[in-house]
Scaffold this motif. Structure first.
Motif, short mmCIF file in Angstrom:
data_model
loop_
_atom_site.label_atom_id
_atom_site.label_comp_id
_atom_site.label_asym_id
_atom_site.label_seq_id
_atom_site.Cartn_x
_atom_site.Cartn_y
_atom_site.Cartn_z
N TYR A 95 0.84 -1.20 0.00
CA TYR A 95 0.00 0.00 0.00
C TYR A 95 0.86 1.24 0.00
O TYR A 95 1.80 1.34 0.78
CB TYR A 95 -0.89 0.03 1.25
N ASN A 96 0.55 2.17 -0.86
CA ASN A 96 1.28 3.44 -0.91
C ASN A 96 0.42 4.52 -0.27
O ASN A 96 -0.63 4.86 -0.79
CB ASN A 96 1.55 3.84 -2.36
N THR A 97 0.89 5.08 0.83
CA THR A 97 0.06 6.07 1.50
C THR A 97 0.10 7.44 0.84
O THR A 97 -0.86 8.19 0.92
CB THR A 97 0.49 6.27 2.96
N LYS A 100 -2.72 8.95 -1.80
CA LYS A 100 -3.98 9.61 -1.43
C LYS A 100 -3.73 10.37 -0.14
O LYS A 100 -3.76 9.78 0.94
CB LYS A 100 -5.08 8.57 -1.19
N HIS A 109 -8.75 1.11 7.54
CA HIS A 109 -10.15 0.71 7.52
C HIS A 109 -10.44 -0.22 6.37
O HIS A 109 -10.91 -1.34 6.54
CB HIS A 109 -11.01 1.97 7.42
N ASP A 110 -10.13 0.22 5.18
CA ASP A 110 -10.53 -0.54 4.00
C ASP A 110 -9.69 -1.78 3.76
O ASP A 110 -10.17 -2.75 3.20
CB ASP A 110 -10.46 0.35 2.77
N TYR A 111 -8.44 -1.71 4.13
CA TYR A 111 -7.61 -2.85 3.80
C TYR A 111 -7.46 -3.82 4.95
O TYR A 111 -7.72 -5.01 4.83
CB TYR A 111 -6.23 -2.38 3.33
N TYR A 113 -9.09 -3.99 7.77
CA TYR A 113 -10.35 -4.51 8.28
C TYR A 113 -10.95 -5.54 7.32
O TYR A 113 -11.79 -6.31 7.70
CB TYR A 113 -11.35 -3.38 8.46
N ARG A 114 -10.54 -5.49 6.12
CA ARG A 114 -11.06 -6.49 5.19
C ARG A 114 -10.48 -7.86 5.50
O ARG A 114 -10.77 -8.83 4.84
CB ARG A 114 -10.70 -6.10 3.76
N ARG A 115 -9.59 -7.88 6.46
CA ARG A 115 -9.02 -9.12 6.98
C ARG A 115 -8.26 -9.95 5.98
O ARG A 115 -8.20 -11.15 6.09
CB ARG A 115 -10.10 -10.10 7.48
N GLN A 116 -7.74 -9.32 5.00
CA GLN A 116 -6.99 -10.17 4.09
C GLN A 116 -5.53 -10.25 4.49
O GLN A 116 -4.80 -11.03 3.92
CB GLN A 116 -7.12 -9.66 2.68
N PHE A 134 -5.94 -1.26 18.50
CA PHE A 134 -6.91 -2.02 17.71
C PHE A 134 -6.27 -3.30 17.18
O PHE A 134 -6.83 -4.40 17.28
CB PHE A 134 -7.42 -1.19 16.53
N VAL A 138 -7.39 -7.30 17.97
CA VAL A 138 -7.87 -8.30 17.03
C VAL A 138 -6.81 -9.33 16.71
O VAL A 138 -6.95 -10.12 15.77
CB VAL A 138 -8.36 -7.65 15.71
N ARG A 140 -3.85 -9.02 15.46
CA ARG A 140 -3.09 -8.82 14.23
C ARG A 140 -1.82 -8.06 14.62
O ARG A 140 -1.87 -6.86 14.87
CB ARG A 140 -3.88 -7.95 13.24
#
Lengths: 337, 337
Positions: A95-97, A100, A109-111, A113-116, A134, A138, A140
């Motif tokens: 992921y490149n922060t 964006k 959130h999007d990545y 939490y998608r639990r992949q 967090f 969980v 992780r």
DNA sequence: CTGAAAGCGCTTACAG
DNA sequence: CTGAAAGCGCTTACAG
């Protein structure tokens, strides 16, 4: 594409047995295992990571968060992470922060939490206290590179010490008129390294009874081109510093090029020292504080994998900061005044 | 972590409705959608990509295969791919082929077959005919960068033309004694670019009635350090070429450094031309054939995404080779003999 | 427009 | 040691 049912049918067993036969610790008879393995190989079967991931809650995929993959430092770090991960059969999702602005939160959130991903390595992007807790809650694990945070495993160099050492190298050579090209202009509320290096620079100078000349502290963005322009301005007007300390080798190289274009001789007229250990600096005789980014990536990945393994002990899980050694490499770009 | 059931309970609807409400094209009443969205936001719900992937057969994850992420060229290509993918909400899973020699096949087998990626972009690693047809048969599109293959969408520059143009630039300046530093020493049965560039070089030379001097064709590995050593040997002994054409900017920079260490003047005594468009070449006045690697990555990703979209037309799916423009950038490292 | 149910491809207690 | 069954978290025909 063959699925587990195909293998089960081919081997004449249930899918449960196929799964067990293909899992390292699975309890099956030797003959069954062999039959299943033969069938699996013949059919080219590999367990779908989606199915397996859903069933086990583990994906064997690590999320790696970097500001920008096409910058030298980050590509080196990711290279080190990739070697380690691939050795152990883990995948790496990148992921490149910086792509964006202001979306850091969304990345979690999007990545995540998608639990992949089973875990994450955050490079330079300082995790917030809440993110860390967090992640803990969980199960992780996470490891940070380039910063430290209470309760999180992190690895990094000592930016204050590096800046101090670089500056002291210059003052030790008799320099007092020293400029600092800081990486401050980069979008970076999170980059604590900027501040630490500025302090290291100022403190080392103060130890010789010298103050920082504010007009000799310029902000650049870690690139050759920008630093070159900034340093050209610095060296081309008014009273000149006798040495320049740059927050990256690339910026120092920009400075060396600027100097020679101005007709100044690197070393004789102005000394340069950088930070990084970029291969180009070696080629150009740049004195630097080498910080082995690939090594930082490797250590972070190993730390993460250790905490992910079932046999990990409490010791492995204890969060802490691992300091990676940096070292002064003296080459020809700095000389006694 | 909240699951779909939690959202369903909170919104007082079934999980099916939650799913529909959160999917762009889903048919639900406006009020229900709003209720579901509110609940989802409040709970911080994001659909698990594992569950969704298993149900739909799509993971929104693209596999990107590069030889080595910590090399300039590849990090630029991946940077371009990452921008495009992230914009459209796709994830990127990174594989380094050079880390395990001879494991190229396993990468397909172990990763792609695990079905966690919807498609793959292979950079420099030439897919085999059978890989391509396998991908087609399972509906997983692929795009190659840096090579072309019948039946596969590929993007790349024209390596023959670039080498020809670089060499012609030199011969046009009157040079006939030209050396070629080839990237051939890299592990690379697949890198057709090596051969094409060698032919482009030889042909351009032949057009002036000159033959290739075999002792002036040296193989290096794309790094500054190795090229520097090789070129130092080349320039330091016997009859010297008047110009050097290098397969990468980094190698050309190595050459420039070697020359100046030997007391030769770049441009006056020996001209250098590279290939790439590396920012460092710009800083050092290197003439080059710029090939925009980030752009190649962007185009490849766009092509892939287009073929993945449900509205893709037959036109989008037609395999073919997209040529990316390269351009001669004349700077100060080459001059008329 | 909405829900109950089946199914995606695995793994893992639970029995036997 | 092995199999039948449940379940991981979703999506999507199928009914209504």
């Amino acid at each position: 594409m063959a699925g587990i049912k195909d293998v089960a049918a081919a081997a004449g067993v249930s899918t449960a047995t196929v799964s067990r036969a293909l899992t390292p610790g699975g309890r099956v008879s030797a003959t069954t295992r062999e039959r299943v393995e033969t069938a699996a190989t013949r059919l080219g079967y590999v367990a779908s990571s989606l199915g397996a991931g859903l069933a086990t809650g583990r994906t064997r995929n690590i999320g790696v968060i970097v500001p920008l993959i096409d910058r030298w430092f980050y590509s080196q770090v990711v290279g080190g992470i990739a070697v380690t991960l691939q050795d152990l059969g883990y995948d790496l999702t990148l992921y490149n922060t910086a792509l964006k602005a202001g979306q850091d939160e969304r990345i979690f959130h999007d990545y995540l939490y998608r639990r992949q991903v089973d875990a994450v390595i955050s490079v330079s992007m300082q995790l917030k206290e809440q993110d860390a807790s967090f992640l803990r809650s969980v199960g992780r694990p996470a490891v940070g590179i380039g910063f430290s945070l209470e309760g999180l495993s992190t690895v990094g160099v000592d930016d204050y010490a590096m800046a101090h050492q670089a500056t002291t190298h210059l003052t030790g050579l008799g320099h007092r008129d020293i400029a600092h090209v800081s990486g401050g202009r980069v979008v970076a509320e999170n980059y604590s390294l900027i501040g630490q290096r500025q302090r290291g620079f100022a403190d080392a100078l103060a130890e010789t009874g010298t103050g920082v000349n504010a007009s000799w502290v310029v902000e650049s963005d870690f690139t050759i081109a920008d630093a070159r322009a900034k340093i050209s301005a610095l060296l081309g007007s008014g009273r000149r510093p006798t040495a320049v300390f740059c927050d990256s080798d690339e910026m120092a190289i920009g400075g060396m090029l600027a100097a020679s274009q101005l007709g100044l001789r690197v070393q004789e007229d102005v000394s340069f020292i950088g930070i990084d250990g970029h291969e180009l600096g070696e080629a150009m005789g740049l004195t630097t504080i080498s910080q082995a980014p690939g090594e930082q990536g490797r250590i972070a990945a190993q730390t993460l994998l250790r905490s992910l393994s079932p046999e990990s002990t409490a010791d492995d899980l204890r969060a802490g900061h691992q300091l990676v050694e940096s070292s002064l490499v003296v080459r020809s770009s700095t000389r006694r005044l």
